[in-house]
Scaffold this active site. Structure first.
Site, PDB file in Angstrom:
ATOM      1  NE  ARG A  11      52.383   3.904  -8.309  1.00 29.23           N
ATOM      2  CZ  ARG A  11      53.644   4.302  -7.778  1.00 29.23           C
ATOM      3  NH1 ARG A  11      53.726   4.173  -6.419  1.00 29.23           N
ATOM      4  NH2 ARG A  11      54.342   5.116  -8.305  1.00 29.23           N
ATOM      5  CB  CYS A  19      56.824   7.861  -0.651  1.00 27.68           C
ATOM      6  SG  CYS A  19      58.110   6.445  -0.723  1.00 27.68           S
TER       7      CYS A  19
END
Length: 313
Positions: free
Chosen positions: A15, A240
């Site tokens: 993930r 991110c």
């Protein structure tokens, strides 16, 4: 040194590790990685997420991935969700363990989910309540627990206030995240120590990125503060979409190697873990930030390191 006998690794590669990859990784490849990680001895992992495909296109196949995992009964497969819609999607595919998040920085939270911290907590509190009624496991990440890419240093009191707020929601686990990899060992030791001093009922875990090369030092500081659960990512992949410049997570294989060298158990088969590194190298065109995959003859009979690793795994 005050160190634990055993450490739990939570694998975030499927993930957090690949969500920032620009070239789409096929569903079958993601499943291959998840299945290989499931065979290493890792008992918990973030398998996918149900987020906006516009902002995180790599996770567009989250439902298909989760449905097709050959799930082992002894492995916890978590899905990340940002809101009620994500919860409904996760519930539809039979997810029983959820990862939620809120930032300790107002600016970061607004850029990430377009809400203030207070608005996020208000919305997610009802999600947590519904999930708990379904006997789901709830893991809550506090992003930018140390530094924000937009606001700079985050006050300890702000992060500790969020820990207190999440405790009121009766979540099962709280993760303090160094989202941009800017924390230093002194800050890490102090914040985790103060968090544990609150005597939380939730498990407390650590999540470090290696942007400034401090992830191992910060992990050691967290260990000494009393933390025994750590998020890592195979190959050191990660980043991110809302934290420009942030490097990947601490590489699972490097961290496991360090722990085993220190005599700390993880229950992980190191050979199988390195096989997963080989798999992820073929799935991405990025240079992995982990170190062990660069070492030639790692498994040669002359190399005592591998014997030490096996003895302590």
């Amino acid at each position: 040194m005050n160190l634990p006998k055993r450490v739990e690794i939570i694998e975030s590669g499927p993930r957090d590790g690949i969500q920032n990859e620009k070239i789409f990784i096929p569903t079958d490849s993601k499943l291959q990685l998840i299945h290989a990680l499931s065979e290493t001895g890792i008992k918990r992992m973030e398998a996918t997420s149900f987020v906006s495909p516009k902002h995180v296109p790599q996770m567009v196949d989250g439902a298909e991935v989760f449905r097709n995992i050959n799930k082992r009964e002894d492995v916890q497969y978590m899905t990340l969700i940002p809101n009620k819609r994500g919860f409904d999607l996760a519930k539809d595919v039979g997810a029983t363990s959820l990862a939620l998040f809120v930032a300790a920085s107002e600016t970061f939270n607004k850029k990430n989910v377009r809400m203030s911290i207070e608005e996020s907590l208000f919305q997610l509190s009802s999600v947590v309540e519904e999930a708990k009624n379904e006997n789901m496991f709830i893991r809550f990440h506090i992003s930018t627990a140390f530094y924000c890419p937009y606001e700079g240093p985050v006050q300890e009191g702000t992060t500790l206030g969020l820990v207190h707020a999440l405790e009121k929601l009766n979540v099962d686990e709280i993760v303090l995240c160094d989202t941009i990899g800017r924390a230093n060992p002194k800050q890490v030791y102090n914040l985790f120590g103060k968090t544990l001093d609150l005597s939380p009922t939730a498990k407390i875990a650590a999540h470090f990125h290696d942007t400034y090369g401090l992830s191992k030092a910060n992990s050691l500081a967290a260990l000494q503060a009393g933390i025994t659960s750590f998020d890592t990512s195979i190959g050191g992949l990660g980043g991110c979409p809302f934290a420009p410049g942030a490097a990947g997570n601490d590489a699972t294989e490097d961290f496991v190697f360090m722990l085993h060298e220190m005599g700390i158990e993880t229950g992980i088969d190191f050979d199988k873990l390195m096989h997963c590194v080989t798999l992820i190298k073929k799935m991405t065109n990025r240079t992995l930030t982990g170190h062990l995959h660069k070492i030639e003859n790692l498994y040669s009979p002359e190399n005592n390191t591998n014997d030490i690793v096996k003895q302590n795994s």
